[in-house]
Design a protein around this motif. Structure first.
Motif, PDB file in Angstrom:
ATOM      1  N   LYS A 621       7.916  46.500  46.848  1.00 32.26           N
ATOM      2  CA  LYS A 621       8.744  45.406  46.354  1.00 32.26           C
ATOM      3  C   LYS A 621       7.898  44.342  45.658  1.00 32.26           C
ATOM      4  O   LYS A 621       8.310  43.757  44.638  1.00 32.26           O
ATOM      5  CB  LYS A 621       9.532  44.787  47.519  1.00 32.26           C
ATOM      6  CG  LYS A 621      10.642  45.690  48.046  1.00 32.26           C
ATOM      7  CD  LYS A 621      11.640  46.038  46.942  1.00 32.26           C
ATOM      8  CE  LYS A 621      12.807  46.848  47.427  1.00 32.26           C
ATOM      9  NZ  LYS A 621      13.762  47.191  46.343  1.00 32.26           N
ATOM     10  N   LEU A 624       7.212  45.084  42.049  1.00 30.38           N
ATOM     11  CA  LEU A 624       8.323  44.939  41.107  1.00 30.38           C
ATOM     12  C   LEU A 624       8.472  43.515  40.586  1.00 30.38           C
ATOM     13  O   LEU A 624       9.260  43.273  39.658  1.00 30.38           O
ATOM     14  CB  LEU A 624       9.633  45.379  41.774  1.00 30.38           C
ATOM     15  CG  LEU A 624       9.723  46.856  42.173  1.00 30.38           C
ATOM     16  CD1 LEU A 624      11.031  47.122  42.910  1.00 30.38           C
ATOM     17  CD2 LEU A 624       9.608  47.770  40.960  1.00 30.38           C
ATOM     18  N   GLN A 627      11.969  42.176  40.203  1.00 30.46           N
ATOM     19  CA  GLN A 627      12.908  42.933  39.384  1.00 30.46           C
ATOM     20  C   GLN A 627      13.497  44.100  40.181  1.00 30.46           C
ATOM     21  O   GLN A 627      12.899  44.584  41.140  1.00 30.46           O
ATOM     22  CB  GLN A 627      12.201  43.478  38.134  1.00 30.46           C
ATOM     23  CG  GLN A 627      11.562  42.419  37.274  1.00 30.46           C
ATOM     24  CD  GLN A 627      12.582  41.440  36.705  1.00 30.46           C
ATOM     25  OE1 GLN A 627      13.592  41.848  36.139  1.00 30.46           O
ATOM     26  NE2 GLN A 627      12.313  40.147  36.876  1.00 30.46           N
ATOM     27  N   GLU A 628      14.645  44.584  39.796  1.00 28.29           N
ATOM     28  CA  GLU A 628      15.236  45.774  40.387  1.00 28.29           C
ATOM     29  C   GLU A 628      14.660  47.010  39.717  1.00 28.29           C
ATOM     30  O   GLU A 628      14.547  47.063  38.488  1.00 28.29           O
ATOM     31  CB  GLU A 628      16.759  45.765  40.224  1.00 28.29           C
ATOM     32  CG  GLU A 628      17.500  44.897  41.230  1.00 28.29           C
ATOM     33  CD  GLU A 628      17.346  45.400  42.654  1.00 28.29           C
ATOM     34  OE1 GLU A 628      17.397  46.628  42.860  1.00 28.29           O
ATOM     35  OE2 GLU A 628      17.165  44.567  43.553  1.00 28.29           O
ATOM     36  N   ASP A 629      14.315  47.993  40.482  1.00 29.18           N
ATOM     37  CA  ASP A 629      13.806  49.230  39.902  1.00 29.18           C
ATOM     38  C   ASP A 629      14.962  50.013  39.281  1.00 29.18           C
ATOM     39  O   ASP A 629      16.122  49.871  39.685  1.00 29.18           O
ATOM     40  CB  ASP A 629      13.122  50.074  40.991  1.00 29.18           C
ATOM     41  CG  ASP A 629      12.069  51.011  40.411  1.00 29.18           C
ATOM     42  OD1 ASP A 629      12.032  51.171  39.178  1.00 29.18           O
ATOM     43  OD2 ASP A 629      11.287  51.584  41.204  1.00 29.18           O
ATOM     44  N   GLU A 630      14.631  50.838  38.312  1.00 25.76           N
ATOM     45  CA  GLU A 630      15.664  51.618  37.632  1.00 25.76           C
ATOM     46  C   GLU A 630      16.195  52.734  38.534  1.00 25.76           C
ATOM     47  O   GLU A 630      15.571  53.104  39.541  1.00 25.76           O
ATOM     48  CB  GLU A 630      15.081  52.234  36.356  1.00 25.76           C
ATOM     49  CG  GLU A 630      13.940  53.206  36.609  1.00 25.76           C
ATOM     50  CD  GLU A 630      13.365  53.775  35.331  1.00 25.76           C
ATOM     51  OE1 GLU A 630      14.158  54.158  34.444  1.00 25.76           O
ATOM     52  OE2 GLU A 630      12.129  53.855  35.235  1.00 25.76           O
ATOM     53  N   VAL A 631      17.340  53.263  38.175  1.00 24.06           N
ATOM     54  CA  VAL A 631      17.912  54.432  38.843  1.00 24.06           C
ATOM     55  C   VAL A 631      17.479  55.676  38.075  1.00 24.06           C
ATOM     56  O   VAL A 631      17.582  55.728  36.843  1.00 24.06           O
ATOM     57  CB  VAL A 631      19.454  54.338  38.893  1.00 24.06           C
ATOM     58  CG1 VAL A 631      20.049  55.626  39.464  1.00 24.06           C
ATOM     59  CG2 VAL A 631      19.881  53.133  39.720  1.00 24.06           C
ATOM     60  N   THR A 636      18.256  55.472  43.563  1.00 28.94           N
ATOM     61  CA  THR A 636      17.673  54.135  43.425  1.00 28.94           C
ATOM     62  C   THR A 636      16.190  54.179  43.772  1.00 28.94           C
ATOM     63  O   THR A 636      15.681  55.150  44.376  1.00 28.94           O
ATOM     64  CB  THR A 636      18.379  53.150  44.363  1.00 28.94           C
ATOM     65  OG1 THR A 636      18.087  53.507  45.727  1.00 28.94           O
ATOM     66  CG2 THR A 636      19.876  53.144  44.128  1.00 28.94           C
ATOM     67  N   GLY A 637      15.489  53.099  43.447  1.00 27.91           N
ATOM     68  CA  GLY A 637      14.073  53.015  43.788  1.00 27.91           C
ATOM     69  C   GLY A 637      13.847  53.129  45.285  1.00 27.91           C
ATOM     70  O   GLY A 637      12.922  53.815  45.745  1.00 27.91           O
ATOM     71  N   ASP A 638      14.712  52.459  46.076  1.00 29.41           N
ATOM     72  CA  ASP A 638      14.554  52.526  47.526  1.00 29.41           C
ATOM     73  C   ASP A 638      14.750  53.943  48.035  1.00 29.41           C
ATOM     74  O   ASP A 638      14.018  54.409  48.922  1.00 29.41           O
ATOM     75  CB  ASP A 638      15.551  51.593  48.215  1.00 29.41           C
ATOM     76  CG  ASP A 638      15.101  50.136  48.177  1.00 29.41           C
ATOM     77  OD1 ASP A 638      14.172  49.818  47.399  1.00 29.41           O
ATOM     78  OD2 ASP A 638      15.676  49.314  48.914  1.00 29.41           O
ATOM     79  N   GLU A 683      15.979  48.806  55.810  1.00 30.64           N
ATOM     80  CA  GLU A 683      16.053  49.144  54.389  1.00 30.64           C
ATOM     81  C   GLU A 683      16.533  50.584  54.176  1.00 30.64           C
ATOM     82  O   GLU A 683      17.206  50.882  53.178  1.00 30.64           O
ATOM     83  CB  GLU A 683      14.689  48.948  53.724  1.00 30.64           C
ATOM     84  CG  GLU A 683      14.165  47.515  53.767  1.00 30.64           C
ATOM     85  CD  GLU A 683      13.399  47.174  55.037  1.00 30.64           C
ATOM     86  OE1 GLU A 683      12.784  46.090  55.077  1.00 30.64           O
ATOM     87  OE2 GLU A 683      13.412  48.012  55.982  1.00 30.64           O
ATOM     88  N   ALA A 687      19.710  51.818  52.070  1.00 27.50           N
ATOM     89  CA  ALA A 687      19.479  52.699  50.927  1.00 27.50           C
ATOM     90  C   ALA A 687      20.406  53.914  50.956  1.00 27.50           C
ATOM     91  O   ALA A 687      20.879  54.374  49.902  1.00 27.50           O
ATOM     92  CB  ALA A 687      18.030  53.152  50.884  1.00 27.50           C
TER      93      ALA A 687
END
Length: 707
Positions: A621, A624, A627-631, A636-638, A683, A687
């Motif tokens: 995290k 990043l 920022q939100e990670d891309e799909v 998802t990133g998580d 988390e 997720a």
């Protein structure tokens, strides 16, 4: 082979010495492969029939496991093995290049590698030699007819001994080297094998006595079965009166007892221990650390040991010296002879290698087939000259960008651990300052050490693998003993560059990551960051976590074994650890429902996993920058982060191997290194939408978060 070549003339010897020699006819079993897709994890492996909240390990790995049955040469196989096989193959490529060279062009070091490899590989010459190569050592054992003579022999590198010593950094004075002493002597994997009164346990004991009888018959004993029983009884007595329970041995406070020379002499009980220490080169020192000294009543009370724990502590070194003096010398000679044959079984005629594998490989671990000879030849060569081989390995296979990327990852994991320590609500400011100091002094080592060992004066004899094994033992021993009285060598590594593993060393407060582990599935230079953090990031966090697990946390920033915690903080930490123990004690992977994970034995590794993955997530995290990670591929990133962790432990094993590991391995089985960890992380629930209806669900108040 050497005799044949010499008969052919010197010119033939010069031209063909480096050629690969003949081994047994072998066909390598095709091994499983693993796809990492376009971003580090192949979504095709995700099971559509398993809910992630019911079994996250199977959700990520079951399809691969079903498509890749265990190869016959393995007791278990998974992601680690894939990389280890790659490392072995890479080293074989380097060795083959040497084998193809004209012998006259080989450097002295290259010739040693070639000679060591060929001597182990050449089963025809080993068969023709019979017991000729081992006979001088058996004769020496046969001639050691007094305790003093045996003590001198046991002090000789290459001979097994029920009492042992070594030189290492002193845990309570890490600026010096000290001599550590302790006892061993068991031929079965653990003392519990001797204590096991089940039908399966009694069968293993009977088969072990048969194996002892085979070895002693080969050593020339007329009544091999009778002497095998006596040797077994000697080991059984060690198990029942000398050895400690494996989980209890993890307690570093219990395994450090510093004694003077005079105090060690008092442990001898008539055994010529002084003779042995002097012959070993360990006599000229002012401190001995006895690792299996039973605690006094006062010390036991100080450590808060209850009766159940005390019952698991054997008599250790004092009991061993008494037992030796009460055991007939001919039994001790027989024990030493069977150890000599057992330890060298792979480089003796095939009947020895086969008998060794039938017992330790097939019976104890369920493995159907022996590992191909060329692979074992590589391992044997690395055991003698590993860093010489490692120099070529890193030049060929370890890109500089991998090390640079790892430096960045380690830096981010350190930041994550610093944040975690700062935010902990159960730790006082005083203990936090000590913890931060320890974190600041972590010494990360990545890839390989700059001053790789060259093994000066280690002579390798062409065509005599037994002589090579004994020479390597002698060289290694003298190299270790030479450290006494010298400054601490902080450049030393305990793994080769081509080793697929990592470690934390508490006395040097260092975390070490050899080059060979810095590959997929752990790390890919072009892989998705989320997967890399879930893989090698969690491994980094795991090793850092060992510095703060139940035992590593007993050393301070300098590596000194001391209590730097307040009493209240330590109690809070131990309470969390006990909760982890209770969780893992409930994992019973075998159908009998009785053979379960030992949560106390595996506690350090479980804390390492829990903390490692938590820290890796935090570091991911941080990377990043808010920022939100891309799909990617609908994930998802998580989700990719947790899948990266799950694929690292992709593995399956045979039932007998699982039984042995549950008794002896401080690591939990792979499925629990996944499921046992993720179910403690909020988390992961978020997720994958895990709910109370899922089998892995833990109520929030039962989830354990330590670091």
């Amino acid at each position: 082979m050497i005799r044949t070549m010499l008969a052919a003339g010197a010119s033939a010897l010069a031209l063909t010495l480096a050629a690969p020699v003949a081994a047994q006819d072998e066909t390598d079993t095709p091994l499983p492969t693993m796809s990492f897709g376009e971003w580090g994890f192949d979504p095709a492996y995700i099971s559509q029939d398993i809910e992630p909240g019911d079994d996250f390990f199977a959700y990520a790995n079951q399809k691969w496991l079903e498509a890749n049955p265990l190869p016959a040469e393995f007791s278990r196989f998974g992601a680690f093995n894939l990389l280890r096989e790659k490392s072995t193959s890479d080293v074989q490529t380097l060795v083959n290049e040497l084998l193809k060279k004209d012998a006259s062009t080989l450097s002295a070091d290259e010739k040693r590698i070639v000679d060591a490899y060929n001597a182990y590989l050449d089963t025809n010459s080993i068969e023709a030699a019979g017991l000729t190569n081992i006979k001088p050592y058996l004769d020496a054992i046969d001639g050691a007819e007094t305790p003093a003579a045996l003590a001198s022999l046991w002090a000789t590198p290459g001979y097994a001994s029920p009492l042992g010593g070594y030189v290492s950094v002193d845990a309570k004075e890490p600026s010096r080297y000290s001599v550590y002493l302790g006892s061993g002597g068991l031929g079965l994997p653990d003392r519990d094998y001797y204590l096991d009164d089940s039908e399966k346990g009694r069968n293993i004991q009977a088969k072990y006595r048969e194996y002892l009888a085979f070895l002693l018959g080969e050593a020339g004993y007329a009544d091999a079965a009778g002497m095998a029983q006596k040797v077994y009884d000697f080991e059984d007595t060690i198990a029942r009166t000398v050895s400690w329970d494996r989980a209890t041995r993890r307690n570093r406070d219990l395994t450090y007892t510093a004694l003077t020379h005079a105090q060690v002499d008092e442990l001898a009980n008539g055994f010529p221990l002084e003779t042995m220490l002097q012959k070993m080169g360990l006599g000229q020192t002012d401190r001995f650390i006895v690792s299996d000294m039973p605690p006094s009543a006062e010390r036991a009370a100080e450590l808060g040991l209850d009766e159940a724990t005390l019952a698991k502590i054997g008599g250790g070194t004092p009991a061993m010296t008494t037992l030796i003096m009460n055991t007939p010398v001919d039994v001790l000679q027989a024990w030493t002879a069977k150890e000599m044959l057992e330890n060298n079984a792979a480089i003796l005629p095939k009947r020895f290698d086969d008998a060794d594998f039938a017992f330790y490989g097939t019976l104890l671990q369920g493995t159907p087939e022996q590992r191909p000879r060329w692979k074992r030849s590589i391992a044997a060569t690395e055991g003698m000259l590993g860093e010489l081989v490692g120099k070529s390995y890193v030049e060929r296979y370890f890109p500089a960008e991998n090390k640079a990327a790892m430096i960045d990852l380690v830096s981010n994991l350190r930041k994550a651990l610093a944040e975690s320590i700062d935010e902990i609500d159960w730790m006082s400011d005083a203990t936090k300052r000590e913890a931060m100091a320890k974190l600041d002094s972590f010494d990360p080592k990545i890839g390989y050490r700059d001053n790789l060992e060259t093994y000066p004066d280690l002579a390798i004899t062409a065509g005599n693998p037994v002589a090579n094994s004994m020479a390597a033992a002698e060289w290694g021993w003298q190299d270790m003993v030479s450290k006494l009285g010298q400054p601490i060598d902080r450049t030393e590594w305990f793994m080769l560059p081509q080793t697929v593993n990592a470690y934390y060393n508490s006395t040097k407060n260092e975390i070490v990551f050899p080059a060979a582990i810095l590959q997929q599935p752990f790390f890919g230079i072009s892989a998705d960051d989320a997967v890399n953090y879930g893989g090698i990031g969690a491994v980094i966090g795991h090793e850092m976590g060992h510095g703060f697990d139940d035992q590593g946390s007993k050393s301070d920033a300098t590596g000194m074994l001391r209590n730097w915690w307040t009493d209240a903080d330590r109690q809070a930490f131990d309470k969390l650890g006990n909760a982890v123990v209770a969780q893992y004690d409930q994992f019973c992977p075998l159908d009998d429902g009785e053979t379960c994970v030992n949560g106390r034995l595996t506690l350090g590794e479980n804390i390492g996993d829990l903390g490692g993955l938590s820290l890796a997530y935090r570091a991911y995290k941080l990377s990043l920058n808010g920022q939100e990670d891309e799909v990617i591929d609908g994930l998802t990133g998580d989700q990719r982060f947790f899948l990266g962790w799950a694929q690292v432990w992709r593995s399956q094993q045979r039932e007998d191997a699982a039984r042995q590991r549950l008794r002896t391995d401080p690591h939990s089985p792979e499925e629990y290194r996944v499921n046992g960890v993720v179910r403690n992380m909020d988390e992961w629930y978020e997720a994958f939408g895990v709910t109370p209806d899922d089998e892995l669900y833990l109520p929030p108040e039962e989830r354990v978060r330590i670091w």
